[in-house]
Design an enzyme around this catalytic site. Structure first.
Site, PDB file in Angstrom:
ATOM      1  N   LYS A  82       0.889  -1.191   0.000  1.00 23.33           N
ATOM      2  CA  LYS A  82       0.000   0.000   0.000  1.00 23.33           C
ATOM      3  C   LYS A  82       0.913   1.223   0.000  1.00 23.33           C
ATOM      4  CE  LYS A  82      -1.966   2.962   2.008  1.00 23.33           C
ATOM      5  NZ  LYS A  82      -1.724   4.366   1.596  1.00 23.33           N
TER       6      LYS A  82
ATOM      7  N   GLU B  99       9.610   1.574  10.744  1.00 22.20           N
ATOM      8  CA  GLU B  99      10.661   2.575  10.489  1.00 22.20           C
ATOM      9  C   GLU B  99       9.975   3.927  10.543  1.00 22.20           C
ATOM     10  OE1 GLU B  99      12.687   1.511   6.852  1.00 22.20           O
ATOM     11  OE2 GLU B  99      13.637  -0.199   7.803  1.00 22.20           O
TER      12      GLU B  99
ATOM     13  N   CYS C 201      13.782  11.148   6.056  1.00 24.28           N
ATOM     14  CA  CYS C 201      13.721  10.839   7.494  1.00 24.28           C
ATOM     15  C   CYS C 201      15.096  10.988   8.136  1.00 24.28           C
ATOM     16  CB  CYS C 201      13.193   9.429   7.696  1.00 24.28           C
ATOM     17  SG  CYS C 201      14.148   8.196   6.812  1.00 24.28           S
TER      18      CYS C 201
ATOM     19  N   GLU D 277       9.286  16.514  15.047  1.00 27.91           N
ATOM     20  CA  GLU D 277       9.712  16.353  13.653  1.00 27.91           C
ATOM     21  C   GLU D 277       8.920  17.314  12.766  1.00 27.91           C
ATOM     22  OE1 GLU D 277       8.510  12.889  11.358  1.00 27.91           O
ATOM     23  OE2 GLU D 277      10.576  12.621  10.712  1.00 27.91           O
TER      24      GLU D 277
END
Ligand code: NAD
Length: 487
Positions: free
Chosen positions: A173, A248, A282, A385
Site C-alpha cells: 500500500k 521505520e 527521514c 519532527e
C-alpha cells in the site's frame, strides 16, 4: 485524466467502490491524475491473490526468484527517465534527484536482495552424541507493506525486495500522496514476468486501505515506514493478532560539527543533510549543533549556502529544491516556522515562500530553505519532527554537552558527527542514541548493515541479513542421532 489503478493478480483493476482520490502535482498545486480509493474489499482480493501465489513462489528455487527480480530491476533501470519524471511530478522533488538517487536505488534494492538470498546461510549446531539442531528460515506468507511519500519507489522496493526474495508474496500500500511510481512498477512486473499474485499493489487512504491490510487475518507480517503516530496506531492494531511488525518511523536528527572538523566538507555535508529533498528525508539533520568557537563563522557560511540554493520548478535541470509534497505539508512547515518565532527563534534565512517562481509553479507548495537560531534545545521546534527545509542551529561548549543535546529528544534515527579526531568520533558515535551514526559524511550506507531507529524512531531493523530474518520465521529442527548402543 489518467487513473491510477490497483495491481491485483497481475492485472490493473479498478477499486471495487469505483471511487477515486485526486492526485495533485505539488509544483503546480493542480490535480493531474486520480488514484484508486480502495477499501477492505480490494485488500481482500489482493490478499487472496497473494495467498494463492504463495505456494508456488515460496517453493520456487531461490535462483529462479532471483532471476525474476533481476528482470524487474533491469526494467526499472531501463525506464529510469520515465520513472524519475513521474516521481518528480508526483512528489515535487527535483527531477535530477529522482534520476540520480531514487530510481537507481529502487533497482539496487531489487538486485541486492534478489542476490542476497543466494548467499544466505542457516545455522546447524551439532550436539555431540545426541544429534543436530538446525534452523530452517521459512517465508511467513503474505507480507503487508506500507510506505510513505518522501522517497516513494526507493522505500517501497526497500521492503518489497527482501519480502519477495525470501519467498513471501506481497500486498503493498503505497502512500496515497505519491502513488504514480508504484503503479508503474506494477506494469513493469507484468513485463518482467513476475507471476500473477506475487506482488499486488492496492492504492488508497491509510485509515481505509492501510488499516484493512494491517488488520487482515491472512497477513502475518506488516512492514511499515512512515510517521511515529501512524506507527503507534499500526502497532496497537496489529498487536492483538500477534503479527510480526517492523516499524521505520520519524526522526529529529542531530548534525554535530566540532571545531576540529574539515569545515568545508562539513559545510557541504550539512547543506545536503539539511535540505536534500526539501528536508523531507527521514535521515535529514534538522538540529545542527556547532562548537561555539566556530559557531558564528560556520553558521554564517551555512546561511549563505542555504540562501544560494535555487528553489523552483522540479523539472528544471538547475533546481536544487523543488516543492513540498502537499498543501498539508506546506501548512505544517509554515506553522512550525511561526512557532519558532513565538518560541523566541531568530530566522536567519528563509521562513517563507520563495520569490521568482515561474508561472507554472505560482500555486505550488514551495518553501525557502530556512535556518533558525536562538532556540532552546527543549522547545517544541527542537523536539518535534517538522519534515521540511527547516534547520535549527545551536552552539555547544564541550562533548558531554552536545551528546546530551543530541540525545535529548524522543527520537533516535540518525546522526552526523563532523570531527578530525578519530578517538572523539568513536566516543561520540558510541554514546549517541541513534540507529545510524555518520562520521564525516551523510547518507552513505552499505545495504548490508542493519537499518532502523531507536526510541520513537522505530522497532526492529531491516537491511542486509536483518531483513532476510525479518521476513522469515526461524524454525528449529532437532534430529536425534542415536549412539551405537541405542541403535
Ligand atoms: P504517514 O505515517 O502519514 O503515512 C505512511 C503510510 O502509512 C502511508 O501509506 C499512509 O497511507 C499509511 N497509513 C496512514 N494511516 C494508516 C493506518 N491507520 N493504518 C495503516 N496505514 C496507514 O507518513 P508520511 O507522511 O507518508 O511520511 C513521512 C513520515 O515517514 C515522517 O515521519 C518520516 O520521518 C517517516 N519516514 C521514516 C523513514 C525511516 O526509515 N525511518 C523513512 C522515510 C520516512
Amino acid at each position: 485524466m489518467q487513473r491510477i489503478l490497483n495491481h491485483i493478480n497481475g492485472q490493473s483493476v479498478e477499486p471495487v467502490s469505483g471511487e477515486y482520490l485526486d492526485n495533485v502535482e505539488p509544483a503546480t498545486g493542480k490535480v493531474y491524475s486520480q488514484v484508486a480509493d480502495s477499501d477492505g474489499r480490494d485488500v481482500d482480493a489482493a490478499v487472496s491473490a497473494a495467498r494463492a501465489a504463495f505456494p508456488a513462489w515460496s517453493s520456487m528455487p531461490a535462483e529462479d526468484r532471483c532471476a525474476v527480480m533481476m528482470r524487474l530491476a533491469d526494467l526499472v533501470e531501463k525506464n529510469v527517465d520515465a520513472l524519475a519524471r513521474a516521481e518528480s511530478v508526483d512528489n515535487g522533488k527535483p527531477l535530477s534527484l529522482a534520476r540520480s538517487l531514487d530510481i537507481p536505488r529502487a533497482a539496487k534494492n531489487l538486485r541486492f536482495f534478489a542476490t542476497a538470498v543466494l548467499h544466505a546461510r542457516s545455522e546447524t549446531h551439532p550436539m555431540e552424541g545426541v544429534g543436530f539442531n538446525y534452523t530452517l528460515r521459512q517465508p511467513r506468507g503474505v507480507a503487508g507493506i506500507i510506505s510513505p511519500w518522501n522517497l516513494p519507489l526507493y522505500l517501497f522496493t526497500w521492503k518489497i525486495a527482501p519480502a519477495l526474495a525470501t519467498g513471501n508474496t506481497v500486498v503493498g500500500k503505497p502512500s496515497e500522496v505519491t502513488p504514480m511510481t508504484a503503479y508503474m512498477l506494477g506494469e513493469l512486473c507484468v513485463e518482467a514476468g513476475v507471476p500473477p499474485g506475487v506482488l499486488n499493489i492496492v492504492h488508497g487512504l491509510g485509515a481505509q486501505a492501510g488499516a484493512a491490510l494491517v488488520t487482515h487475518p491472512d497477513v502475518p507480517t506488516i512492514a511499515f515506514t512512515g510517521g511515529t503516530a501512524t506507527g503507534a496506531r499500526i502497532a496497537s492494531d496489529a498487536a492483538p493478532m500477534f503479527k510480526k511488525v517492523g516499524l521505520e518511523l520519524g526522526g529529529k536528527n542531530p548534525n554535530i560539527i566540532f571545531a576540529d572538523a574539515a569545515l568545508d566538507a562539513a559545510l557541504e555535508g550539512s547543506v545536503r543533510s539539511s535540505f536534500a529533498n526539501q528536508g523531507q528525508v527521514c535521515l535529514c539533520g534538522s538540529r545542527m549543533f556547532v562548537e561555539r568557537s566556530i559557531f558564528d563563522a560556520f553558521v554564517g557560511r551555512f546561511v549563505e549556502r542555504a540562501k544560494a540554493l535555487k528553489v523552483g520548478d522540479p523539472l528544471d535541470n538547475d533546481t536544487d529544491q523543488g516543492a513540498l509534497v502537499s498543501k498539508v505539508q506546506l501548512d505544517k512547515v509554515t506553522q512550525y516556522v511561526a512557532l519558532a518565532r513565538e518560541e523566541g527563534g531568530s530566522i536567519l534565512c528563509g521562513g517563507d515562500r520563495p520569490e521568482g517562481l515561474s508561472d507554472r509553479c505560482k500555486d505550488g507548495y514551495f518553501f525557502s530553505p530556512t535556518v533558525v537560531s536562538q532556540l532552546g534545545v527543549g522547545c517544541r521546534v527542537n523536539q518535534e519532527e517538522i519534515f521540511g527545509p527547516v534547520v535549527t542551529v545551536t552552539p555547544f561548549d564541550h562533548e558531554d554537552q552536545v551528546v546530551e543535546y543530541a540525545n535529548g529528544v524522543p527520537y533516535g534515527l540518525a546522526a552526523s558527527v563532523w570531527t578530525g579526531d578519530v578517538s572523539r568520533a568513536h566516543r561520540v558515535a558510541e554514546r549517541i542514541q541513534s540507529g545510524t551514526v555518520w562520521v564525516n559524511c551523510w547518507m552513505v550506507r552499505d545495504l548490508r548493515v542493519p537499518f532502523g531507529g531507536m526510541k520513537q524512531s522505530g522497532v526492529g531493523r531491516e537491511g542486509g541479513d536483518e531483513a532476510l530474518r525479518f521476513y522469515t520465521e526461524p524454525k528449529n529442527v532437532c534430529i536425534r542421532v542415536p549412539g551405537p548402543s541405542q541403535s
